[in-house]
Design a protein around this motif. Structure first.
Motif, PDB file in Angstrom:
ATOM      1  N   THR A 173       0.822  -1.209   0.000  1.00 29.04           N
ATOM      2  CA  THR A 173       0.000   0.000   0.000  1.00 29.04           C
ATOM      3  C   THR A 173       0.854   1.256   0.000  1.00 29.04           C
ATOM      4  OG1 THR A 173      -1.797   1.162   1.130  1.00 29.04           O
ATOM      5  CG2 THR A 173      -0.166   0.075   2.523  1.00 29.04           C
ATOM      6  N   ASP A 174       0.308   2.297  -0.584  1.00 31.68           N
ATOM      7  CA  ASP A 174       0.915   3.625  -0.512  1.00 31.68           C
ATOM      8  C   ASP A 174       0.070   4.555   0.351  1.00 31.68           C
ATOM      9  OD1 ASP A 174       3.146   3.123  -2.150  1.00 31.68           O
ATOM     10  OD2 ASP A 174       1.941   3.395  -3.960  1.00 31.68           O
ATOM     11  N   ASN A 175      -0.995   4.024   0.926  1.00 34.41           N
ATOM     12  CA  ASN A 175      -1.895   4.806   1.758  1.00 34.41           C
ATOM     13  C   ASN A 175      -1.187   5.236   3.044  1.00 34.41           C
ATOM     14  OD1 ASN A 175      -3.900   4.910   4.126  1.00 34.41           O
ATOM     15  ND2 ASN A 175      -5.250   5.051   2.332  1.00 34.41           N
TER      16      ASN A 175
ATOM     17  N   ALA B  79       9.466  12.060   8.248  1.00 32.52           N
ATOM     18  CA  ALA B  79      10.666  12.326   7.450  1.00 32.52           C
ATOM     19  C   ALA B  79      10.942  11.178   6.488  1.00 32.52           C
ATOM     20  CB  ALA B  79      11.862  12.559   8.371  1.00 32.52           C
ATOM     21  N   ARG B  80      10.812   9.959   6.945  1.00 33.41           N
ATOM     22  CA  ARG B  80      11.087   8.808   6.076  1.00 33.41           C
ATOM     23  C   ARG B  80      10.057   8.690   4.962  1.00 33.41           C
ATOM     24  NH1 ARG B  80      13.002   5.470  11.323  1.00 33.41           N
ATOM     25  NH2 ARG B  80      15.178   6.130  11.187  1.00 33.41           N
TER      26      ARG B  80
ATOM     27  N   LYS C 205       8.030   0.688  -1.556  1.00 35.55           N
ATOM     28  CA  LYS C 205       8.510   1.411  -2.736  1.00 35.55           C
ATOM     29  C   LYS C 205       9.377   2.569  -2.282  1.00 35.55           C
ATOM     30  CE  LYS C 205       4.295   0.508  -5.353  1.00 35.55           C
ATOM     31  NZ  LYS C 205       3.093   1.137  -5.917  1.00 35.55           N
ATOM     32  N   SER C 206      10.622   2.515  -2.656  1.00 30.35           N
ATOM     33  CA  SER C 206      11.550   3.571  -2.285  1.00 30.35           C
ATOM     34  C   SER C 206      11.708   4.551  -3.434  1.00 30.35           C
ATOM     35  CB  SER C 206      12.916   2.959  -1.951  1.00 30.35           C
ATOM     36  OG  SER C 206      13.852   3.965  -1.684  1.00 30.35           O
TER      37      SER C 206
ATOM     38  N   PHE D 295      10.237   7.410   0.904  1.00 30.44           N
ATOM     39  CA  PHE D 295       9.238   6.454   0.445  1.00 30.44           C
ATOM     40  C   PHE D 295       7.996   7.129  -0.118  1.00 30.44           C
ATOM     41  CE2 PHE D 295      11.664   4.483   3.939  1.00 30.44           C
ATOM     42  CZ  PHE D 295      12.316   3.506   3.185  1.00 30.44           C
ATOM     43  N   ASN D 296       8.179   8.197  -0.851  1.00 26.21           N
ATOM     44  CA  ASN D 296       7.073   8.936  -1.455  1.00 26.21           C
ATOM     45  C   ASN D 296       7.251   8.880  -2.965  1.00 26.21           C
ATOM     46  OD1 ASN D 296       4.915  10.544  -1.919  1.00 26.21           O
ATOM     47  ND2 ASN D 296       5.806  12.408  -1.073  1.00 26.21           N
ATOM     48  N   LYS D 297       6.605   7.941  -3.606  1.00 28.36           N
ATOM     49  CA  LYS D 297       6.749   7.716  -5.040  1.00 28.36           C
ATOM     50  C   LYS D 297       5.826   8.589  -5.879  1.00 28.36           C
ATOM     51  CE  LYS D 297       9.032   4.433  -6.732  1.00 28.36           C
ATOM     52  NZ  LYS D 297      10.251   4.542  -7.493  1.00 28.36           N
ATOM     53  N   GLU D 298       5.290   9.637  -5.301  1.00 33.77           N
ATOM     54  CA  GLU D 298       4.350  10.485  -6.055  1.00 33.77           C
ATOM     55  C   GLU D 298       5.089  11.472  -6.926  1.00 33.77           C
ATOM     56  OE1 GLU D 298       1.780  12.144  -3.092  1.00 33.77           O
ATOM     57  OE2 GLU D 298       1.062  10.182  -2.533  1.00 33.77           O
TER      58      GLU D 298
END
Length: 143
Positions: free
Chosen positions: A15-17, A134-135, A77-78, A140-143
């Motif tokens: 999930t990316d939620n 921060a992390r 997802k990094s 871990f923000n693939k947007e």
């Protein structure tokens, strides 16, 4: 939503939620905290190390546990492809967290006269919010 579907969404499915990731990070942080807190008490009470030395060692152990669980379960997802660079940035965020941890632990314990074990509980909640935010934003923000 069926219970089995809810369990899958909260604990299993990638999930990316943000909410679900924070929910999982709470468990990861809880386990890393058990390692951190247990080692803090062990090193201070059994081995007689100063609580700030113990806190530094135990925080690093918790950081490693947190990284391994976070990258395999929470943030799959990094933004980085190189795992060594990812760990380095993860660790730098952790070192900032360590600075916050030790500063707050010192202030609560030495300045406000709160027992170091209680100070650690207060400190952990504050540092957890920093570490997750921060992390999530940096790594871990693939947007």
């Amino acid at each position: 939503m069926k219970a089995s579907r809810l369990i899958d969404v909260l604990f299993v499915a990638p999930t990316d939620n943000w909410f679900i990731q924070f929910f999982r990070y709470f468990f990861v942080g809880g386990f890393a905290f058990v390692v951190d807190y247990g080692l803090l008490v062990l090193l201070t009470e059994v081995f007689g190390l100063h609580y700030l030395v113990s806190a530094t060692i135990s925080f690093i152990a918790g950081l490693v546990v947190n990284y391994l669980l976070s990258t395999s379960w929470v943030f799959r997802k990094s933004t980085l492809e190189n795992k060594w660079t990812e760990f380095l940035i993860f660790a730098i965020i952790g070192v900032v967290g360590l600075g916050l941890n030790n500063l707050l632990l010192y202030l609560f314990t030495d300045k406000l006269n709160i027992h170091y074990m209680i100070s650690k509980l207060l400190t952990t909640a504050l540092v957890m919010v920093w570490n997750f935010g921060a992390r999530k934003v940096i790594l871990f923000n693939k947007e």
